[in-house]
Structure formats: C-alpha cells, structure tokens
Scaffold this motif. Structure first.
Motif, PDB file in Angstrom:
ATOM      1  N   ARG A   2     104.433  -3.515  43.986  1.00 23.63           N
ATOM      2  CA  ARG A   2     105.691  -3.472  43.250  1.00 23.63           C
ATOM      3  C   ARG A   2     106.873  -3.802  44.174  1.00 23.63           C
ATOM      4  O   ARG A   2     106.821  -3.558  45.388  1.00 23.63           O
ATOM      5  CB  ARG A   2     105.910  -2.092  42.610  1.00 23.63           C
ATOM      6  N   PRO A   3     107.962  -4.345  43.621  1.00 21.46           N
ATOM      7  CA  PRO A   3     109.108  -4.733  44.455  1.00 21.46           C
ATOM      8  C   PRO A   3     109.767  -3.544  45.147  1.00 21.46           C
ATOM      9  O   PRO A   3     110.267  -3.676  46.261  1.00 21.46           O
ATOM     10  CB  PRO A   3     110.064  -5.403  43.457  1.00 21.46           C
ATOM     11  N   GLN A   4     109.778  -2.382  44.479  1.00 26.42           N
ATOM     12  CA  GLN A   4     110.309  -1.184  45.124  1.00 26.42           C
ATOM     13  C   GLN A   4     109.151  -0.364  45.674  1.00 26.42           C
ATOM     14  O   GLN A   4     108.037  -0.431  45.171  1.00 26.42           O
ATOM     15  CB  GLN A   4     111.097  -0.335  44.127  1.00 26.42           C
ATOM     16  N   ARG A   5     109.417   0.391  46.726  1.00 30.36           N
ATOM     17  CA  ARG A   5     108.368   1.186  47.359  1.00 30.36           C
ATOM     18  C   ARG A   5     107.995   2.363  46.473  1.00 30.36           C
ATOM     19  O   ARG A   5     108.847   3.166  46.090  1.00 30.36           O
ATOM     20  CB  ARG A   5     108.828   1.679  48.728  1.00 30.36           C
ATOM     21  N   ILE A   6     106.717   2.485  46.145  1.00 29.83           N
ATOM     22  CA  ILE A   6     106.208   3.598  45.344  1.00 29.83           C
ATOM     23  C   ILE A   6     105.169   4.347  46.169  1.00 29.83           C
ATOM     24  O   ILE A   6     104.141   3.785  46.552  1.00 29.83           O
ATOM     25  CB  ILE A   6     105.575   3.106  44.019  1.00 29.83           C
ATOM     26  N   ALA A   7     105.439   5.592  46.464  1.00 30.21           N
ATOM     27  CA  ALA A   7     104.502   6.397  47.239  1.00 30.21           C
ATOM     28  C   ALA A   7     103.260   6.688  46.403  1.00 30.21           C
ATOM     29  O   ALA A   7     103.346   6.884  45.185  1.00 30.21           O
ATOM     30  CB  ALA A   7     105.161   7.700  47.668  1.00 30.21           C
ATOM     31  N   PHE A   8     102.110   6.725  47.065  1.00 27.63           N
ATOM     32  CA  PHE A   8     100.848   6.991  46.368  1.00 27.63           C
ATOM     33  C   PHE A   8     100.167   8.190  47.010  1.00 27.63           C
ATOM     34  O   PHE A   8     100.037   8.267  48.237  1.00 27.63           O
ATOM     35  CB  PHE A   8      99.927   5.773  46.439  1.00 27.63           C
ATOM     36  N   TYR A   9      99.733   9.120  46.165  1.00 27.80           N
ATOM     37  CA  TYR A   9      98.981  10.289  46.622  1.00 27.80           C
ATOM     38  C   TYR A   9      97.740  10.437  45.747  1.00 27.80           C
ATOM     39  O   TYR A   9      97.815  10.258  44.529  1.00 27.80           O
ATOM     40  CB  TYR A   9      99.799  11.578  46.475  1.00 27.80           C
ATOM     41  N   SER A  10      96.621  10.759  46.353  1.00 24.63           N
ATOM     42  CA  SER A  10      95.440  11.130  45.574  1.00 24.63           C
ATOM     43  C   SER A  10      94.936  12.459  46.113  1.00 24.63           C
ATOM     44  O   SER A  10      95.023  12.727  47.317  1.00 24.63           O
ATOM     45  CB  SER A  10      94.343  10.055  45.655  1.00 24.63           C
ATOM     46  N   VAL A  11      94.419  13.297  45.215  1.00 24.18           N
ATOM     47  CA  VAL A  11      93.979  14.633  45.614  1.00 24.18           C
ATOM     48  C   VAL A  11      92.782  15.033  44.767  1.00 24.18           C
ATOM     49  O   VAL A  11      92.684  14.682  43.593  1.00 24.18           O
ATOM     50  CB  VAL A  11      95.132  15.657  45.458  1.00 24.18           C
ATOM     51  N   ASP A  12      91.866  15.746  45.387  1.00 25.04           N
ATOM     52  CA  ASP A  12      90.680  16.211  44.668  1.00 25.04           C
ATOM     53  C   ASP A  12      90.208  17.512  45.278  1.00 25.04           C
ATOM     54  O   ASP A  12      90.366  17.752  46.483  1.00 25.04           O
ATOM     55  CB  ASP A  12      89.557  15.170  44.735  1.00 25.04           C
ATOM     56  N   CYS A  13      89.643  18.352  44.442  1.00 27.91           N
ATOM     57  CA  CYS A  13      89.074  19.623  44.877  1.00 27.91           C
ATOM     58  C   CYS A  13      87.673  19.725  44.308  1.00 27.91           C
ATOM     59  O   CYS A  13      87.469  19.554  43.108  1.00 27.91           O
ATOM     60  CB  CYS A  13      89.933  20.791  44.389  1.00 27.91           C
ATOM     61  N   ARG A  14      86.714  19.975  45.189  1.00 31.86           N
ATOM     62  CA  ARG A  14      85.324  20.146  44.768  1.00 31.86           C
ATOM     63  C   ARG A  14      84.812  21.465  45.334  1.00 31.86           C
ATOM     64  O   ARG A  14      84.438  21.538  46.496  1.00 31.86           O
ATOM     65  CB  ARG A  14      84.461  18.986  45.248  1.00 31.86           C
ATOM     66  N   GLY A  15      84.838  22.493  44.496  1.00 31.06           N
ATOM     67  CA  GLY A  15      84.427  23.803  44.958  1.00 31.06           C
ATOM     68  C   GLY A  15      85.371  24.293  46.042  1.00 31.06           C
ATOM     69  O   GLY A  15      86.582  24.393  45.847  1.00 31.06           O
ATOM     70  N   SER A  16      84.827  24.574  47.217  1.00 32.81           N
ATOM     71  CA  SER A  16      85.636  25.071  48.331  1.00 32.81           C
ATOM     72  C   SER A  16      86.107  23.948  49.253  1.00 32.81           C
ATOM     73  O   SER A  16      86.619  24.214  50.337  1.00 32.81           O
ATOM     74  CB  SER A  16      84.834  26.095  49.139  1.00 32.81           C
ATOM     75  N   CYS A  17      85.932  22.698  48.828  1.00 35.25           N
ATOM     76  CA  CYS A  17      86.341  21.542  49.638  1.00 35.25           C
ATOM     77  C   CYS A  17      87.482  20.799  48.948  1.00 35.25           C
ATOM     78  O   CYS A  17      87.570  20.768  47.723  1.00 35.25           O
ATOM     79  CB  CYS A  17      85.170  20.578  49.844  1.00 35.25           C
ATOM     80  N   GLY A  18      88.327  20.186  49.733  1.00 35.39           N
ATOM     81  CA  GLY A  18      89.416  19.427  49.152  1.00 35.39           C
ATOM     82  C   GLY A  18      89.823  18.268  50.036  1.00 35.39           C
ATOM     83  O   GLY A  18      89.575  18.267  51.246  1.00 35.39           O
ATOM     84  N   GLU A  19      90.453  17.263  49.417  1.00 35.45           N
ATOM     85  CA  GLU A  19      90.879  16.080  50.155  1.00 35.45           C
ATOM     86  C   GLU A  19      92.187  15.559  49.586  1.00 35.45           C
ATOM     87  O   GLU A  19      92.387  15.542  48.367  1.00 35.45           O
ATOM     88  CB  GLU A  19      89.810  14.998  50.077  1.00 35.45           C
ATOM     89  N   ILE A  20      93.065  15.133  50.478  1.00 32.78           N
ATOM     90  CA  ILE A  20      94.329  14.509  50.087  1.00 32.78           C
ATOM     91  C   ILE A  20      94.461  13.177  50.822  1.00 32.78           C
ATOM     92  O   ILE A  20      94.192  13.104  52.023  1.00 32.78           O
ATOM     93  CB  ILE A  20      95.532  15.398  50.459  1.00 32.78           C
ATOM     94  N   PHE A  21      94.869  12.151  50.105  1.00 36.26           N
ATOM     95  CA  PHE A  21      95.195  10.869  50.743  1.00 36.26           C
ATOM     96  C   PHE A  21      96.645  10.549  50.439  1.00 36.26           C
ATOM     97  O   PHE A  21      97.120  10.719  49.316  1.00 36.26           O
ATOM     98  CB  PHE A  21      94.303   9.738  50.230  1.00 36.26           C
ATOM     99  N   VAL A  22      97.356  10.051  51.455  1.00 32.73           N
ATOM    100  CA  VAL A  22      98.780   9.752  51.321  1.00 32.73           C
ATOM    101  C   VAL A  22      99.067   8.336  51.799  1.00 32.73           C
ATOM    102  O   VAL A  22      98.643   7.952  52.887  1.00 32.73           O
ATOM    103  CB  VAL A  22      99.630  10.731  52.161  1.00 32.73           C
ATOM    104  N   ASP A  23      99.781   7.579  50.991  1.00 34.29           N
ATOM    105  CA  ASP A  23     100.231   6.237  51.386  1.00 34.29           C
ATOM    106  C   ASP A  23     101.701   6.104  51.036  1.00 34.29           C
ATOM    107  O   ASP A  23     102.065   5.909  49.888  1.00 34.29           O
ATOM    108  CB  ASP A  23      99.410   5.155  50.683  1.00 34.29           C
ATOM    109  N   LEU A  24     102.558   6.226  52.050  1.00 32.58           N
ATOM    110  CA  LEU A  24     103.996   6.045  51.860  1.00 32.58           C
ATOM    111  C   LEU A  24     104.448   4.655  52.289  1.00 32.58           C
ATOM    112  O   LEU A  24     105.655   4.403  52.414  1.00 32.58           O
ATOM    113  CB  LEU A  24     104.770   7.107  52.657  1.00 32.58           C
ATOM    114  N   GLN A  25     103.470   3.775  52.553  1.00 33.07           N
ATOM    115  CA  GLN A  25     103.746   2.407  53.004  1.00 33.07           C
ATOM    116  C   GLN A  25     104.584   2.450  54.289  1.00 33.07           C
ATOM    117  O   GLN A  25     104.182   3.070  55.250  1.00 33.07           O
ATOM    118  CB  GLN A  25     104.401   1.623  51.877  1.00 33.07           C
TER     119      GLN A  25
END
Length: 323
Positions: A147-170
């Motif tokens: 996109r022409p303007q910067r859009i931050a992207f985050y993804s997050v998931d929780c599986r039982g006692s485990c979790g993950e976060i991904f961050v892309d602020l360009q």
C-alpha cells in the motif's frame, strides 16, 4: 477524538498514561485506526488493552458464530447465551468493548480475511491477524507492504500454553535519547516471507525451540490441508517424520526440538489458555502503543513460552538424562 487536541475528558481519563509517554504520543494513539481479523482469546485481550489506552478507531472482522470453546478463552463473550443469538463473535465483542471505553469508536466489518481488498486496508494504520494459516499471514502481510501508506502488520496465535507474535512495521522511525540529544533512528523490519526464509541453522543459537516446533506444525497443517490448530496427538508420528525431514533440509539437529513440545502443541489443538492470552495480549498491546518510540523486539517473531511448560520440559529432560 477527531481533533488535534485532547479534550478535557480525554486528558482526565488518560492522565496516568500521559504521564508515562506524553501528550503527543497519546494524541497519535487517539488517531490510530486498527483492523483486527479473527476474534480469538488473545486478540480479545489485545483489543481490551488498546481500547482502554484510547486508540481512535477499532474495526473487528469475524463472522463466525459463538461457540463454547470461543467463550472459554474470549472474556469479551458474556455468559448470557440469549445475547448471542443471530450475532457473530465480532458483534458480541463490539458490545463489550464499547463498555470499556465509550470514547473509542468500535465497529464491525462483515466478511472474512478472504474478502479483504487492498483499497480497504488503506483505511487503517495497522492490521492485526489472529489465528490463520501461514499462507494467509503472508498474503495479508504483503498486502499491507504494497500500500502507498505504511500499514503495520501483526499476527498472533495462542496454542495451549504456547504463543507467538510476529511484527512487521516495515521502515519504522523512532527517537531515543543519546546523552543530552534526541536522535532519530530507524529499524527495517523484514516481511514474514523474508523471516521464514532464513535457514534454521543460520538463526541465533538462543532462538527458542518453540519457533522451530511451530514451523513444523504449520508445515504439517499445510501439507495435510488442515485449518490452523486442527491437529491432535494422534498426528505425532507423522509430525515426527516431518520434523526429521525438515531438520535435515534446514541443517538443524533434531535434538533442538523436543518430542514432548511437539506433542503438547498437537494436543492443545485450537484451545487457548486465558492466562497465556492475557500475557500475549499485553505484550502485543504494548507494542502497538510504543510505535512512537523504540520497540525493543524487532527482527524475529517474538515467542513466549509459559513457565509451566518450560518447567515441565526441563523436568522431562532431567528424567531422560537419569534414565
């Protein structure tokens, strides 16, 4: 908040956090427009945190119906089942979030992640994606990047006692104090595609074993045509075979990924533990609020493993050594 100046009501309500990060940061936060897709338990925690912090606009997208499993992890879904009739999870959560902070505009967008259009994303400063397949994560991440303007992207998931976060602020610019001066710096975030293309053997030694375990599970789900989390301990044998194959290809010793960890993730399936959701939602909410200055976590997905799982894995390792 629609103007450039905080109202007296906003200044009074947000007084404590203004003392922490200042009026300018609060004003920028109050103008933020965030889209969240997939109202899982951990995403509900995030929404609560950023609504209380005073973001400008929050849009929820999740057309699925309320289920018992969703209710057990998502505290925004109230117990009165009569209130859920004919409503999607997003609509139910919207009503709860409005009660947390009436000054924040919370809306619902009909449809699913498959209905996203590039032009629609231009209405937002950030996109948060709940549980989704790797393919969908990469697609949405790339849409944000193009996109022409910067859009931050985050993804997050929780599986039982485990979790993950991904961050892309360009290309993220921030300021930090250097002795007496304020210096502008920049961090160049990689996309999810770029991050996952790094050979495992090239990653830092301190990279958590959970990172590799989740990649194996995702690869298995994709190969089998499964939805994220639609696995069980019955799949362990097949997953272990895939683990051996991937470790050989990636130049990583199989011993780095304990079998018990893979089994625990498989056994969790789609279940989320509320305490873990609260931790992940707190971390992700803080990242969202800290976009105006340096974010300590950057180039790699951020993994958080609960203390209970870590202790159990250590105990299992000790037992194995004694045997």
């Amino acid at each position: 908040m629609d103007g450039e100046v905080l109202t007296d009501q906003e200044t009074a309500v947000y007084d404590r956090q203004i003392r922490v990060w200042g009026v300018d940061a609060q004003r920028r936060l109050s103008k933020s427009r965030v889209l969240v897709i997939g109202m899982t338990g951990v995403v509900a925690e995030l929404c609560k945190n950023i609504v209380l912090a005073g973001i400008g606009n929050l849009t929820l997208m999740d057309d699925t119906s309320v289920t018992a499993e969703a209710s057990s992890a998502n505290f925004l879904i109230l117990a009165e089942e009569s209130n859920h009739k004919g409503k999607s999870i997003a609509e139910v959560c919207r009503e709860s979030l409005r009660d947390f902070n009436p000054m924040v505009h919370v809306s619902v967008e009909k449809g699913s992640v498959k209905d996203l259009s590039a032009n629609f994303l231009d209405n937002f400063d950030a996109v948060v994606l709940g549980r989704a397949s790797v393919i969908v994560k990469k697609q949405v991440n790339e849409m944000c990047r193009k996109r022409p303007q910067r859009i931050a992207f985050y993804s997050v998931d929780c599986r039982g006692s485990c979790g993950e976060i991904f961050v892309d602020l360009q290309n993220h610019t921030y300021t930090q104090k250097n002795q007496e001066d304020v210096v502008a710096s920049q961090i160049c975030f990689p996309s999810l595609e770029e991050s996952m293309s790094v050979r495992w053997s090239s990653l830092p030694r301190k990279t958590t074993k959970l990172y590799f375990a989740l990649r194996i599970i995702e690869e298995f789900e994709q190969a089998e045509g499964r939805q994220p989390g639609h696995v069980s301990s019955a799949d362990l044998e097949s997953v272990l075979s895939l683990q051996k194959k991937l470790c050989e290809e990636q130049g990583l010793s199989e011993s780095r990924i304990p079998d018990i960890l893979l089994e625990r993730i498989l056994d969790a399936g789609t279940r989320e533990l509320p305490p873990v959701c609260a931790i992940l939602g707190g971390i992700l909410g803080q990242m969202r609020k800290e976009r105006s200055y340096k974010i300590n976590s950057c180039l790699e997905p951020i993994i958080r493993e609960s203390n209970s799982m870590r202790d159990e894995l250590l105990e299992e390792k000790c037992n194995s050594s004694q045997e």
